[in-house]
Design an enzyme around this catalytic site. Structure first.
Site: not given
Length: 556
Positions: A65-67, A77, A104, A106, A133, A139, A141-142, A177, A208
């Site tokens: 996970s990138g986070l 992130d 991930d 990103d 993504e 980026k 975070n979503s 993504r 997502h």
């Protein structure tokens, strides 16, 4: 959990000793999971040790996970960690586990050229796949903010094509993504983008959503009609039963950040407790032992390498007697007692780990009942096919070729704290037995115990270093005459092992070998040679009843 994929890898120890990395079959393993009609699961990991823990839990693939990688570095992130810093962590993860890892990635860390370099480097370190993504670099975070801008479709398709053209393993997986739903751009836009990315060569689509239910994910899935595999991250809609995703035809579920979140909770509570108490008293029993960390990071492999490359290093062997089936109801229907589960590990595995923690590396297990169920990496096995009609000494005799040199002998149904083995190994004597000065007198009447009488009783005075010798060991010794209970753990020097073999031969000559138990053997040895006693007071357990199983699960 569905662990459907079997693939060949080189274990970590073999990788290190052979100087080579595991074969590139991890990409094929991840691809098989992604395209399988069964639902697959990827568990979040953010460093080598979390990857190893997820593998031991039974997962067949990992999500880097990138986070959580960023957070473990104390960074946001938002691409604050460079892609080369992330790559370093991924290499440690790939070395720590044999599982395929989906990264991930990103946004791909830039345009098509950055994606090309990223994919080549990931293939170099045997990472199985990457997810990119359709957002802008750097980026965000979503789950932060609303209506985040998305990448131009054609430009993002270029990133996908560049990644696929750059992979050096045909099975490398690129997941595209789609952020249209989470960014508020609607279902039609999400479908339009997914179709374009699929046409550009994406192996799977990650759709997502940040809604609290799976409604729009299921709506997308129905409209998508399984044109290529779908991956989801149900962090926000975690209450949705997994069976619904299986029925909808979802390919893969990513459990995206829970290992790090669990670690934060545990570290916060531990730090608070230590700060408030100014002591480790309340904490020490709630956290794993340091030796468990040593096990996870592979200290045993290093010690094995030392024996190979540094001749002369002491080599201690152990023989574990585990031929009996046990009588623990449903727990022992198709497996012997030594293989019952004790909080995620078999009783035998925990015993082997304890021996390994003390430096015992060559371990042989004498099997009998349900012998095919007695398996564990790194152990030798010896079979007593007459287990139903013979006793403990006969099982020990089955391992006759191994009864030489420095030797530990123990029952296969015991647990003990590591310091007990350390004390045994440090006690001088050619034959040494571990005796609990309390247990034999405190157990319920009728309980079978290997009771002992000794040259003098345990005093509890730490300066009392007068050697104590075994006089007799028997399950029929009057409790009033007993000075303790043998816990089922003994050590022999090379000389002691020679005496052991001679006494086994003597029992056979006397016609007693088939049915003799170990108390008979030790009593005969004590009549001829000094058998030293190492006293303890509790902190061990033999698992004989269902109550013992429950106690064992608390004990660990």
């Amino acid at each position: 959990m569905n662990d459907r994929v079997t693939f060949t890898t080189v274990p970590l120890g073999d990788q290190m000793s052979s100087g080579r990395r595991p074969p590139a079959s991890r990409c094929a393993a991840l691809r098989r999971q992604i395209v399988s009609p069964d639902l697959a699961f990827l568990m979040e990991a953010h460093n080598g040790i979390s990857a190893k823990i997820a593998e031991e839990a039974g997962f067949s693939g990992l999500w880097a996970s990138g986070l959580t990688i960023s957070a473990s570095l104390g960074l946001r992130d938002s691409n604050e960690a460079s892609w080369t810093q992330v790559l370093d962590i991924l290499e440690y993860m790939a070395d720590a586990t044999s599982l395929p890892i989906l990264v991930d990635g990103d946004t791909g860390y830039g345009n098509f050229n950055n994606v090309r370099r990223l994919v080549r480097k990931l293939c170099d370190i045997h990472i199985a796949g990457v997810c990119i993504e359709d957002k802008l670099f750097p980026k965000t975070n979503s789950f932060i903010g609303e209506r985040q801008p998305l990448a131009d479709i054609d430009e993002f398709c270029g990133r996908i094509k560049a990644g696929k053209d750059s992979q050096t393993d045909d099975d490398f997986v690129l997941v595209a993504r789609v952020e249209a739903l989470i960014s508020g751009h609607g279902m039609d836009e999400a479908l339009r983008r997914a179709e374009a990315y699929h046409a550009a060569g994406a192996d799977a689509i990650l759709i997502h959503s940040k809604r609290s239910n799976a409604g729009e994910i299921l709506e997308f899935t129905e409209a998508w009609q399984n044109r290529c595999p779908l991956v989801i991250v149900p962090t926000m809609y975690s209450a949705t039963p997994t069976e619904i995703f299986q029925k909808a035809g979802i390919s893969t579920i990513i459990w995206a950040n829970h290992n790090l979140r669990a670690a934060v909770s545990a570290m916060r509570e531990t730090s608070r407790r230590i700060f408030e108490d100014q002591s480790l008293r309340e904490v020490e029993g709630r956290v794993v032992a340091v030796k468990e960390i040593f096990r996870l990071v592979g200290n045993a492999e290093l010690e094995a390498a030392e024996r190979r490359y540094l001749p002369g290093k002491a080599n201690m062997r152990a023989v574990i007697l585990a031929a009996a089936g046990g009588n623990l109801g449903d727990l022992t229907i198709a497996k012997p007692k030594c293989m019952i589960d004790i909080r995620g590990q078999s009783l035998l595995q925990r015993l082997v780990s304890s021996l390994g923690n003390g430096g015992v590396r060559e371990i042989a297990v004498v099997r009998g009942a349900f012998k095919d169920a007695v398996t564990l990496p790194g152990i030798k096995t010896v079979d007593n096919d007459r287990f139903a009609e013979t006793g403990e000494v006969f099982s020990l005799a089955c391992a006759g070729d191994l009864l030489e040199g420095e030797l530990v002998v123990c029952y296969g149904d015991i647990l003990f704290r590591d310091y007990i083995l350390d004390g045994l190994l440090q006690t001088e004597g050619d034959i040494v037995v571990v005796v609990d000065a309390q247990a034999g007198k405190t157990k319920a009447a009728g309980t079978i115990c290997d009771l002992v009488s000794t040259s003098h009783p345990f005093t509890g005075f730490y300066l009392d270093d007068e050697p104590v010798n075994l006089l007799q060991m028997s399950t029929k010794l009057p409790r009033a005459a007993a000075t303790g209970e043998w816990i089922g753990l003994a050590r022999f020097s090379a000389q002691g092992a020679s005496w052991l073999r001679q006494e086994i031969d003597a029992l056979e000559a006397d016609g007693l070998l088939d049915h003799a138990d170990l108390p008979v053997l030790f009593s005969r040895l004590a009549a001829k040679h000094p058998v030293k006693v190492h006293f303890i007071t509790s902190h061990w357990l033999d698992v004989d009843t269902l109550t013992d199983v429950a106690t064992a699960r608390n004990f660990t």
